[in-house]
Design an enzyme around this catalytic site. Sequence first.
Site, PDB file in Angstrom:
ATOM      1  N   GLU A   1      38.851  33.324  53.941  1.00  0.00           N
ATOM      2  CA  GLU A   1      38.380  34.334  54.899  1.00  0.00           C
ATOM      3  C   GLU A   1      36.881  34.204  55.117  1.00  0.00           C
ATOM      4  O   GLU A   1      36.387  34.373  56.232  1.00  0.00           O
ATOM      5  CB  GLU A   1      38.745  35.738  54.387  1.00  0.00           C
ATOM      6  CG  GLU A   1      40.247  35.990  54.430  1.00  0.00           C
ATOM      7  CD  GLU A   1      40.642  37.303  53.776  1.00  0.00           C
ATOM      8  OE1 GLU A   1      40.415  37.446  52.554  1.00  0.00           O
ATOM      9  OE2 GLU A   1      41.166  38.181  54.474  1.00  0.00           O
TER      10      GLU A   1
ATOM     11  N   GLU B   1      47.515  35.619  49.139  1.00  0.00           N
ATOM     12  CA  GLU B   1      47.538  37.028  48.697  1.00  0.00           C
ATOM     13  C   GLU B   1      48.952  37.557  48.528  1.00  0.00           C
ATOM     14  O   GLU B   1      49.218  38.366  47.645  1.00  0.00           O
ATOM     15  CB  GLU B   1      46.785  37.908  49.704  1.00  0.00           C
ATOM     16  CG  GLU B   1      45.268  37.822  49.620  1.00  0.00           C
ATOM     17  CD  GLU B   1      44.676  36.703  50.460  1.00  0.00           C
ATOM     18  OE1 GLU B   1      45.432  35.796  50.875  1.00  0.00           O
ATOM     19  OE2 GLU B   1      43.459  36.730  50.704  1.00  0.00           O
TER      20      GLU B   1
HETATM   21  N1  3HC Z   1      40.028  36.000  40.536  1.00  0.00           N
HETATM   22  C1  3HC Z   1      39.764  36.070  39.212  1.00  0.00           C
HETATM   23  N2  3HC Z   1      40.002  35.059  38.349  1.00  0.00           N
HETATM   24  C2  3HC Z   1      40.543  33.940  38.858  1.00  0.00           C
HETATM   25  C3  3HC Z   1      40.855  33.799  40.216  1.00  0.00           C
HETATM   26  C4  3HC Z   1      40.569  34.893  41.078  1.00  0.00           C
HETATM   27  N3  3HC Z   1      40.811  34.843  42.394  1.00  0.00           N
HETATM   28  N4  3HC Z   1      41.392  32.586  40.417  1.00  0.00           N
HETATM   29  C5  3HC Z   1      41.413  31.971  39.226  1.00  0.00           C
HETATM   30  N5  3HC Z   1      40.894  32.789  38.284  1.00  0.00           N
HETATM   31  C6  3HC Z   1      40.685  32.487  36.861  1.00  0.00           C
HETATM   32  C7  3HC Z   1      41.996  32.332  36.109  1.00  0.00           C
HETATM   33  O1  3HC Z   1      42.467  33.581  35.642  1.00  0.00           O
HETATM   34  C8  3HC Z   1      41.595  31.404  34.988  1.00  0.00           C
HETATM   35  O2  3HC Z   1      40.928  32.195  34.046  1.00  0.00           O
HETATM   36  P1  3HC Z   1      40.981  31.793  32.490  1.00  0.00           P
HETATM   37  O3  3HC Z   1      40.387  30.431  32.404  1.00  0.00           O
HETATM   38  O4  3HC Z   1      40.226  32.866  31.828  1.00  0.00           O
HETATM   39  O5  3HC Z   1      42.447  31.803  32.134  1.00  0.00           O
HETATM   40  C9  3HC Z   1      40.556  30.495  35.641  1.00  0.00           C
HETATM   41  O6  3HC Z   1      40.084  31.197  36.800  1.00  0.00           O
HETATM   42  C10 3HC Z   1      41.094  29.162  36.082  1.00  0.00           C
HETATM   43  O7  3HC Z   1      42.268  29.383  36.866  1.00  0.00           O
HETATM   44  P2  3HC Z   1      43.541  28.418  36.752  1.00  0.00           P
HETATM   45  O8  3HC Z   1      43.912  28.228  35.326  1.00  0.00           O
HETATM   46  O9  3HC Z   1      44.560  28.981  37.670  1.00  0.00           O
HETATM   47  O10 3HC Z   1      42.931  27.052  37.303  1.00  0.00           O
HETATM   48  P3  3HC Z   1      43.620  25.938  38.187  1.00  0.00           P
HETATM   49  O11 3HC Z   1      42.607  24.881  38.340  1.00  0.00           O
HETATM   50  O12 3HC Z   1      44.962  25.596  37.666  1.00  0.00           O
HETATM   51  O13 3HC Z   1      43.867  26.617  39.613  1.00  0.00           O
HETATM   52  C11 3HC Z   1      43.309  27.898  41.549  1.00  0.00           C
HETATM   53  C12 3HC Z   1      42.793  27.024  40.395  1.00  0.00           C
HETATM   54  C13 3HC Z   1      44.216  27.067  42.472  1.00  0.00           C
HETATM   55  C14 3HC Z   1      42.124  28.406  42.302  1.00  0.00           C
HETATM   56  C15 3HC Z   1      44.135  29.061  40.942  1.00  0.00           C
HETATM   57  O14 3HC Z   1      43.377  29.686  39.945  1.00  0.00           O
HETATM   58  C16 3HC Z   1      44.534  30.133  41.923  1.00  0.00           C
HETATM   59  O15 3HC Z   1      45.490  29.966  42.645  1.00  0.00           O
HETATM   60  N6  3HC Z   1      43.785  31.250  41.941  1.00  0.00           N
HETATM   61  C17 3HC Z   1      44.142  32.412  42.705  1.00  0.00           C
HETATM   62  C18 3HC Z   1      43.858  32.236  44.155  1.00  0.00           C
HETATM   63  C19 3HC Z   1      44.185  33.499  44.887  1.00  0.00           C
HETATM   64  O16 3HC Z   1      45.240  34.078  44.746  1.00  0.00           O
HETATM   65  N7  3HC Z   1      43.240  33.948  45.713  1.00  0.00           N
HETATM   66  C20 3HC Z   1      43.411  35.153  46.452  1.00  0.00           C
HETATM   67  C21 3HC Z   1      42.852  36.285  45.680  1.00  0.00           C
HETATM   68  S1  3HC Z   1      43.159  37.834  46.460  1.00  0.00           S
HETATM   69  C22 3HC Z   1      42.012  37.905  47.701  1.00  0.00           C
HETATM   70  O17 3HC Z   1      41.274  36.987  47.908  1.00  0.00           O
HETATM   71  C23 3HC Z   1      41.997  39.185  48.471  1.00  0.00           C
HETATM   72  C24 3HC Z   1      41.137  39.097  49.680  1.00  0.00           C
HETATM   73  O18 3HC Z   1      41.927  38.849  50.793  1.00  0.00           O
HETATM   74  C25 3HC Z   1      40.388  40.366  49.910  1.00  0.00           C
END
Ligand code: 3HC
Length: 689
Positions: A111, A131
């Site tokens: 975004e 999301e």
């Molecule tokens: N917020 C907080 N922590 C997050 C995060 C996020 N969005 N994304 C990842 N993390 C943290 C994980 O909890 C993990 O923490 P830890 O090491 O303490 O366990 C660390 O970052 C690493 O994450 P992964 O183990 O998942 O690492 P990968 O390399 O396997 O994957 C990734 C990376 C593809 C970015 C994956 O973490 C992921 O899919 N993250 C979530 C993405 C997501 O859902 N984003 C949308 C969030 S909601 C949003 O944006 C709302 C908005 O529209 C207002």
Amino acid sequence: MNEMSRVTAISTYAVADGIAILTIDSPPVNALGHAVRVALEAGLRRAVADADAHGIVIHCAGRTFFAGADISEFGKPLQQPDLNAVFDLIEASTKPVVAAIHGTALGGGMELALACHYRVATSSAKLGLPEVSLGLLPGAGGTQRVPRLVGIEKALTLIVGGRPIGATKALADGLIDRIVEGDLLPGAILYAQQLIARGEPLRRVRDLAVDLDATATREALERFRATHKRDLQGFKAPGLILQAIEAAATLTFDEGLAREWALFEELVDSQESIAQRHLFFAERTAGKIPIERGVQPLTVERVAVIGAGTMGTGIAMVFLNAGYPVFLVDKAGDAAERGAARIHKTFGDLADKGRISPEEGMRRVGLLRIGSSLEDAVSGADLVVEAIFESMALKQAIFKEIDAVAKAGAILASNTSFLDLDEIAAVTARPDQVIGLHFFAPANIMRLLEVVRGARTSDAVIATGMSLGRRLGKVAVLSGVCDGFIANRVMKPRMEAAEALVLEGPTPSEIDRAMNRYGFAMGPFQMFDLVGLDVIGWDRDNSAGRTVQEVLCEMGRWGQKKNGGYYDYDEQRRAAPSPVAEQVIREFAARANVPQQAFDDAQIVERLLYPVVNEGAKVVEEGIALRASDVDIALATGYGWPVWTGGPMCWADRIGLPRIVDSLDAMIGPDSVSPLLRRLAAEGGRLTS
Ligand code: 3HC
């Protein structure tokens, strides 16, 4: 480039050839938490005021562009500036702002990129709005800007589907403006300079028109709803995403943004999203295991799979999918050939459906060797996975053989689902190298991998099992040794409760329907019939009509495969309630003098699932599972426990532990209730944190 200076502790600012470079460095994934938003705001203000800067590039250090809003901030008071305030600053900039994307631009990260005037990305970058998988919708303009850039139909697929897309597709769809070959930052700077040199106008996505008018949008939404009815069942977020996208076509941009935010807030506070966020963190927490600091996983390059039945071939495919050379061995006749044929067919089908390229299918098949000699298979392997019939005597015999021919240091794994791993390990000369790798059928589809640590399994071998799980694309959950490990043990009481309840009045289909409405794809009796009543613990030689299952098996009603079971089946295997089975059940109940009464869905759910919660608590208090969230993620990924409940432990916390304990006391007796559950209920505690 002029000298780089700090903007905040996690951001730097520099100007190179007239372009301001704002770099955010907030490991691990540059989530857009408060500190990042503050850094962006400060950096942008500085760049806008800087007379030497004519354009601005926003860029991230580390492994990825912003991976989204900081999920751990949801549900807490929002600290300013919020994302939309930062995006307003970006969009209002009189100097072109270019997002330089690498890694994954997800959620709020994508975004943010859409709020920039232009976007460039590396060819390996991915963009997406996931999301929905957190029970949310994009709450920072995603539902309003994406339709303006790619049209309503593509926006629906991207936002409701939630699956990220690669840079090439993003470019073709118009989500990004250029793919940078070579180093990203110089490419982004050059792109910004070219924009300025050409006098390109600032491209504000908010000012673009949506491709469809209000009526056509509503029609498109209806079509989408009808086509995806089944996928959307049980989830609240997709319906609200459709409403937000409709707003993009029917309201002004600012009104649409306000509507999106209201819908986002509704979801953020919903039980579904709280549950799905719990599972997001549960999946990641499961990887944190108590082993000695600094212990590294061992190298696994070659794998042998023993036993070419359904499980063995499935497991072989899991390793082939991840690029491991696999030797599949079975001593029985042409079993390995038949296993290989199934593997070829599966990869062929995947290629036909376009899920993998034909070359990829060939590459995976090329990694497979088969044979009937244990020594040929095992001697070169770093990891041996046994997947033979579930019998202690057979497993011990094969482990002795494997131990004799496997190289020193090779890990010996059993796929046993119930047997005592320590008894298996005891027959080898290397119990510290023995581990359980419990895959769930179908192994190439189900995401759960239980990594079972025996009493003597070394930390290095445990670490290897866990990291291997990740490489295989599984959710690896560490389990101690007990009958059924985590998932099977915790779900067993549901099966037992269903068998008891069916004698008290409800029919198998009423019980299954209550489970289906709760969110399980299959209820216990549907599952019995699918698996086969004859293979779920029926002792054919000693069967004496002692249970309904025994009676049905003796009648030759073994389930879907033979004469029907709890249900009758037509030629297409469509189930119908079975008068024969129901008569057997009622006669059985009459003989046993079981009082009959009606049960509604809620009562059936209590009877079947509170005992599951109880067993989950026992598994935690005994240290079989490291934590309650491990139980939740295991059941969500291994048993299809509905994700919008967050798994049994999260669901129990929501219902309230005192209520569950009271009900269990009456249902199974105080002595059978988990002391941990009782203590937490008394203290006002929770199973999950
Ligand atoms: N917020 C907080 N922590 C997050 C995060 C996020 N969005 N994304 C990842 N993390 C943290 C994980 O909890 C993990 O923490 P830890 O090491 O303490 O366990 C660390 O970052 C690493 O994450 P992964 O183990 O998942 O690492 P990968 O390399 O396997 O994957 C990734 C990376 C593809 C970015 C994956 O973490 C992921 O899919 N993250 C979530 C993405 C997501 O859902 N984003 C949308 C969030 S909601 C949003 O944006 C709302 C908005 O529209 C207002």
